[in-house]
Write a protein that holds these residues in place. Structure first.
Motif, PDB file in Angstrom:
ATOM      1  N   ILE A  90      40.407  35.318  -5.889  1.00 39.52           N
ATOM      2  CA  ILE A  90      41.232  35.319  -6.965  1.00 39.52           C
ATOM      3  C   ILE A  90      42.589  34.656  -6.450  1.00 39.52           C
ATOM      4  N   TYR A 115      34.319  30.906 -14.262  1.00 35.60           N
ATOM      5  CA  TYR A 115      34.756  32.010 -13.106  1.00 35.60           C
ATOM      6  C   TYR A 115      33.280  33.050 -13.233  1.00 35.60           C
ATOM      7  N   ASP A 117      32.506  36.345 -11.427  1.00 32.83           N
ATOM      8  CA  ASP A 117      33.096  37.681 -10.819  1.00 32.83           C
ATOM      9  C   ASP A 117      31.940  38.171  -9.565  1.00 32.83           C
ATOM     10  N   ARG A 124      35.357  40.850  -8.711  1.00 30.13           N
ATOM     11  CA  ARG A 124      35.943  41.257  -9.886  1.00 30.13           C
ATOM     12  C   ARG A 124      36.720  40.110 -10.641  1.00 30.13           C
ATOM     13  N   PHE A 125      37.149  40.601 -11.689  1.00 26.70           N
ATOM     14  CA  PHE A 125      38.283  39.681 -12.530  1.00 26.70           C
ATOM     15  C   PHE A 125      39.481  39.605 -11.984  1.00 26.70           C
ATOM     16  N   ARG A 144      34.539  33.246 -18.198  1.00 26.64           N
ATOM     17  CA  ARG A 144      33.559  33.591 -17.363  1.00 26.64           C
ATOM     18  C   ARG A 144      32.374  32.489 -17.520  1.00 26.64           C
TER      19      ARG A 144
END
Length: 541
Positions: A90, A115, A117, A124-125, A144
């Protein structure tokens, strides 16, 4: 008639009904005029024709991509890519977004795509607070890889009027913190609604189409079935850019949208057009809805709960009567119908609608489709066969998402995108990538069809693997059949359009593990060369 080109001394995979392998082909203008041995084709030589010596390389019919999003892929190329190797965490992503913010006028969108996760180091986001740290003067959206989920900053939540009191939309979910405040995560329809507001200008769309067409040509794609994106204006832009030569590939356009698809479907059905209207550059395809979610999300709608969560059956967008109210009149008016249906419950719903439509208003050769048809179990395949339905499975998903399938669906993962079962049942499945959800390179799709390998090297359902010529057929002739174009494209036969590609080697002599490294060195669409990095012998006369 145009100029004549003779291709000799090659490995010509014809994909004709007998799966014949020849050595030479003759093209005149935009048509294939002869297929046979090098000796036979050289008899057609004259003083003006071009002769290309393939020197053992493979000549194939151009690949037909039966489900991708050409506009979304192109606009993604104008955005930050989370699939870039430099984005491993991230923190890496936030750095990229800050760099983009510096060059983006205040108030304009900062977008990121691809993206995952499940593969990012953090697992995670990004939170809205983390995205707020990038900028509170730009709307920021991180989409995503599946295209069904996003993370946004506070600017976007305010723009979309999403707060603590906003209810979840039908078929969607707003992620929340413990106190009920939105956390910035938007799932399915909640994402789709916001995604629609993050639209692009017409000039940006044109640039996106130029980029996408060039990239697709480089990988040997000569036809695309566009699976919709930004609605009515997007369909009109596709048609205009095809007719103006901005998009080189033939486009078969599904009529729908990521958000409020039913409005787009009604607009075009009421317009008086129907499937197959158009020309050999742009045609209207099927009307399309989204019935459920993403296979990797995971948000697909299933008949039995997920192995990873016994309380979760996924998300569905419509009730049975709602899709029948929309699709049966479209069927009656001559439209092919289809829907994004990944889970077995969603596939069941669409097949029930198709069965009812065919029963109430019988007509020949409807070729209704199912986009993806992820968890396609035996009873559903039998019903596809009975109704003449064409699925568009995505074997390349295993390479990127296969481990998640095993975790979330257990043994059902072995039955996902069941290419061998389709072959045995006589169901003409048309392989697709769903780009930008995964790599559009047809060689990746072929390799995954042969191996079904996950990112960690697990074979996800070895009984559903198929052979090389079967995979090529599913990427060529079957795609043509799915778009009512098998008389013009999809194989190398006299009279068909000259959509041809040359590989950098013999694919039949290439080890399976080396298939993804095969390159397309030459691509002809409609007799026009659209990609060329040739190092092969050619001469005139």
């Amino acid at each position: 008639m145009g100029k004549k080109t003779l291709f000799i001394n090659g490995e010509v995979i014809t994909v004709n009904p007998k799966d014949e392998i020849c050595s030479a082909v003759a093209v005149e203008g935009r048509k294939i005029i002869a297929v046979g041995s090098t000796e036979e084709i050289l008899k057609l030589k004259d003083e003006t024709c071009k002769i290309i010596d393939l020197n053992g390389r493979t000549l194939l019919p151009g690949f037909i991509e039966s489900h991708l999003h050409i506009t979304i892929y192109g606009t993604n190329e104008l955005s930050v890519s989370c699939k870039d190797e430099s984005v491993q965490s991230i923190a890496d992503l936030l750095k990229k977004l800050k760099e983009r913010a510096k060059e983006t006028p205040k108030g304009e969108w900062i977008r990121a795509w691809g993206y995952n996760d499940q593969r990012i180091a953090d697992g995670r986001f990004p939170t809205k607070e983390e995205l707020d740290s990038v900028s509170n003067e730009h709307p920021i959206i991180v989409i995503r890889a599946c295209g069904h989920i996003s993370a946004v900053n506070s600017y976007v939540l305010k723009l979309a009027s999403i707060d603590k009191n906003t209810p979840n939309p039908d078929g969607g979910k707003i992620g929340r913190q413990a106190d009920g405040e939105p956390c910035g995560l938007l799932i399915e329809n909640a994402h789709m609604q916001v995604f629609q507001t993050a639209g692009f200008s017409r000039e940006e769309i044109r640039k996106a189409h130029i980029i996408a067409s060039r990239h697709f040509a480089k990988k040997g794609i000569t036809s695309v079935h566009d699976a919709s994106g930004y609605g009515i204006a997007n369909v009109e832009a596709l048609q205009e850019d095809c007719e103006n030569g901005v998009i080189k590939q033939r486009v078969y356009a599904m009529i729908g949208a990521l958000n409020e698809a039913e409005k787009v479907v009604r607009y075009f059905v009421d317009l008086g057009v129907k499937t197959k209207d158009g020309n050999d550059r742009f045609k209207y395809g099927p009307v399309k809805l989204f019935l459920d979610g993403s296979s990797s999300g995971p948000t697909v709608w299933t008949r039995e709960p997920y192995d990873s969560d016994p309380t979760n059956y996924g998300i569905h967008y419509y009730r049975q009567e709602e899709i029948e109210e929309l699709f049966i009149p479209a069927h009656q008016k001559g439209w092919q119908i289809t829907a994004h249906a990944q889970g077995d419950a969603a596939i069941d719903m669409l097949l029930t609608c198709i069965e009812k439509a065919n029963r109430l208003y019988p007509r020949k050769d409807t070729r209704h489709r199912i986009e993806h048809a992820g968890i396609a179990q035996k009873d559903l395949i039998e019903r596809m066969k009975e109704q003449g339905v064409i699925p568009t499975p995505n074997p390349a998903f295993f390479y990127e998402y296969g481990d998640g399938y095993i975790k979330n669906y257990g043994d059902r993962a072995k039955q996902m995108y069941p290419l061998n079962s389709y072959k045995q049942a006589g169901v003409p499945a048309a392989i697709a990538s769903d780009c930008p959800v995964t790599d559009f390179n047809p060689m990746r799709g072929i390799h995954s069809a042969l191996t079904r390998l996950s990112p960690t090297g697990k074979v996800v359902g070895d009984k559903e693997r198929i052979g090389l010529l079967d995979a090529i057929r599913m990427l060529t002739w079957n795609g043509a059949y799915a778009s009512f174009s098998e008389k013009e494209t999809g194989s190398i036969e006299p009279g068909k359009l000259a959509d041809l590609i040359i590989l950098d080697r013999s694919i039949l002599k290439t080890e399976t593990d080396e298939i993804p490294s095969i390159q397309v060195v030459w691509n002809m669409i409609d007799g026009e060369v659209v990609h060329e990095e040739l190092h092969i012998n050619e001469h005139v006369g």
